[in-house]
Design a protein around this motif. Structure first.
Motif, PDB file in Angstrom:
ATOM      1  N   THR A 139     -75.956 119.655 -19.821  1.00  0.00           N
ATOM      2  CA  THR A 139     -76.675 120.046 -18.591  1.00  0.00           C
ATOM      3  C   THR A 139     -77.874 120.744 -18.648  1.00  0.00           C
ATOM      4  N   ILE A 140     -79.020 120.390 -17.818  1.00  0.00           N
ATOM      5  CA  ILE A 140     -80.293 121.106 -17.863  1.00  0.00           C
ATOM      6  C   ILE A 140     -80.385 122.099 -16.633  1.00  0.00           C
ATOM      7  N   GLU A 141     -80.681 123.217 -16.738  1.00  0.00           N
ATOM      8  CA  GLU A 141     -80.959 123.970 -15.512  1.00  0.00           C
ATOM      9  C   GLU A 141     -82.246 123.959 -15.023  1.00  0.00           C
ATOM     10  N   LEU A 142     -82.682 124.005 -13.684  1.00  0.00           N
ATOM     11  CA  LEU A 142     -83.803 123.930 -13.253  1.00  0.00           C
ATOM     12  C   LEU A 142     -84.464 125.450 -13.012  1.00  0.00           C
ATOM     13  N   PRO A 143     -85.656 125.670 -13.095  1.00  0.00           N
ATOM     14  CA  PRO A 143     -86.687 124.617 -13.409  1.00  0.00           C
ATOM     15  C   PRO A 143     -86.713 124.181 -14.872  1.00  0.00           C
ATOM     16  N   TYR A 144     -87.211 122.927 -15.114  1.00  0.00           N
ATOM     17  CA  TYR A 144     -87.137 122.615 -16.370  1.00  0.00           C
ATOM     18  C   TYR A 144     -88.685 122.441 -16.960  1.00  0.00           C
ATOM     19  N   VAL A 145     -88.953 122.761 -18.140  1.00  0.00           N
ATOM     20  CA  VAL A 145     -90.233 122.635 -18.619  1.00  0.00           C
ATOM     21  C   VAL A 145     -90.173 122.085 -19.950  1.00  0.00           C
ATOM     22  N   PHE A 146     -91.025 121.046 -20.193  1.00  0.00           N
ATOM     23  CA  PHE A 146     -91.092 120.260 -21.567  1.00  0.00           C
ATOM     24  C   PHE A 146     -92.687 120.230 -21.885  1.00  0.00           C
ATOM     25  N   ARG A 147     -92.917 120.816 -23.105  1.00  0.00           N
ATOM     26  CA  ARG A 147     -94.221 120.993 -23.481  1.00  0.00           C
ATOM     27  C   ARG A 147     -94.323 120.488 -24.826  1.00  0.00           C
ATOM     28  N   GLU A 148     -95.535 119.790 -25.162  1.00  0.00           N
ATOM     29  CA  GLU A 148     -96.020 119.295 -26.364  1.00  0.00           C
ATOM     30  C   GLU A 148     -97.564 119.599 -26.692  1.00  0.00           C
ATOM     31  N   THR A 149     -97.458 120.161 -27.741  1.00  0.00           N
ATOM     32  CA  THR A 149     -99.306 120.319 -28.164  1.00  0.00           C
ATOM     33  C   THR A 149     -99.533 119.451 -29.295  1.00  0.00           C
ATOM     34  N   SER A 150    -101.059 119.280 -29.561  1.00  0.00           N
ATOM     35  CA  SER A 150    -101.512 118.668 -30.672  1.00  0.00           C
ATOM     36  C   SER A 150    -101.034 119.114 -31.934  1.00  0.00           C
ATOM     37  N   ASP A 151    -100.455 120.400 -32.129  1.00  0.00           N
ATOM     38  CA  ASP A 151    -100.073 120.913 -33.423  1.00  0.00           C
ATOM     39  C   ASP A 151     -98.535 121.216 -33.473  1.00  0.00           C
ATOM     40  N   MET A 152     -97.857 120.864 -32.347  1.00  0.00           N
ATOM     41  CA  MET A 152     -96.446 121.430 -32.323  1.00  0.00           C
ATOM     42  C   MET A 152     -95.761 120.117 -31.460  1.00  0.00           C
ATOM     43  N   SER A 153     -94.481 119.867 -31.944  1.00  0.00           N
ATOM     44  CA  SER A 153     -93.960 118.799 -31.283  1.00  0.00           C
ATOM     45  C   SER A 153     -92.258 119.411 -30.963  1.00  0.00           C
TER      46      SER A 153
END
Length: 221
Positions: free
Chosen positions: A57-71
């Motif tokens: 289960t994922i609680e809201l709010p949900y945030v997914f972030r990727e950067t050019s130097d971090m996955s």
């Protein structure tokens, strides 16, 4: 002697009863053979409930972030299996490289699942289903604008699902400069690019997204 036989019969009956549900699911899986074979609504629902066990289960709010130097870290996540019932419900070209990220909480009329589809980096995909397991809609949560272009300084991709099930995708790409065909920096060519896309999951599970909006701002005088 009669008492012993009676106890043995009770034990056998209980054992058979406990295994009935597992046998029914196995029978359905054998029947489908992981194809588009005709299934009853009850059979499809049983398989879908088993499929949902792959998702936490994922609680809201949900945030997914990727950067050019971090996955993102995918340790502990289950993958789809192209030789299983997963093919009845998931929509992806690369089953064995797609992760089951999670299931959104607070849904009443539908299920909302988040997958991680493979590319140069995995990216999140939101898919909604009826309670019986029929796919309603599917949308990428990132615009996928990051790359490794000449002059790229920083790139961030963010996907957000808020508590009201509104969806926002923002890519921010900053170039210190652009390069010519020989790979040489072009003077005063720095730029910040922001790509936004928003929408919302409706009460019936449909995902409505607006058109992509792009802004470009020069960063050099």
């Amino acid at each position: 002697m009669k008492k012993i036989i009676y106890v043995l019969l009770l034990m056998v009956t209980a054992s058979c009863s406990r295994s009935d549900n597992d046998k029914n699911i196995l029978s359905i899986e054998t029947k489908t053979d992981h194809t588009d074979s005709k299934l009853t609504s009850t059979e499809n629902s049983e398989l879908f409930r088993k499929f949902l066990k792959k998702f936490s289960t994922i609680e809201l709010p949900y945030v997914f972030r990727e950067t050019s130097d971090m996955s993102a870290d995918y340790n502990g996540l289950q993958k789809l299996d192209k030789n299983s019932i997963d093919t009845l419900f998931a929509k992806t070209e690369f089953f064995d490289e797609t992760y089951c990220l999670g299931m959104l909480s607070d849904t009443s009329n539908f299920y909302a699942l988040v997958f991680l589809h493979p590319a140069s980096e995995h990216y999140p995909v939101l898919a909604t289903y009826t309670k019986q397991g029929k796919l309603i809609g599917q949308e990428d949560l990132l615009n996928g604008a990051c790359g490794s272009d000449c002059g790229l300084v920083e790139c961030t991709m963010t996907g957000i699902i808020k508590k009201d099930f509104s969806v926002l995708s923002v890519d921010s790409i900053r170039y210190g400069y652009y390069c010519d065909t020989l790979g040489n920096p072009i003077p005063n060519s720095g730029e910040l690019i922001v790509i936004r896309k928003s929408g919302k999951v409706q009460g019936n599970g449909k995902i409505l997204m607006d058109k992509e909006k792009r802004t470009e701002t020069k960063t050099n005088p």
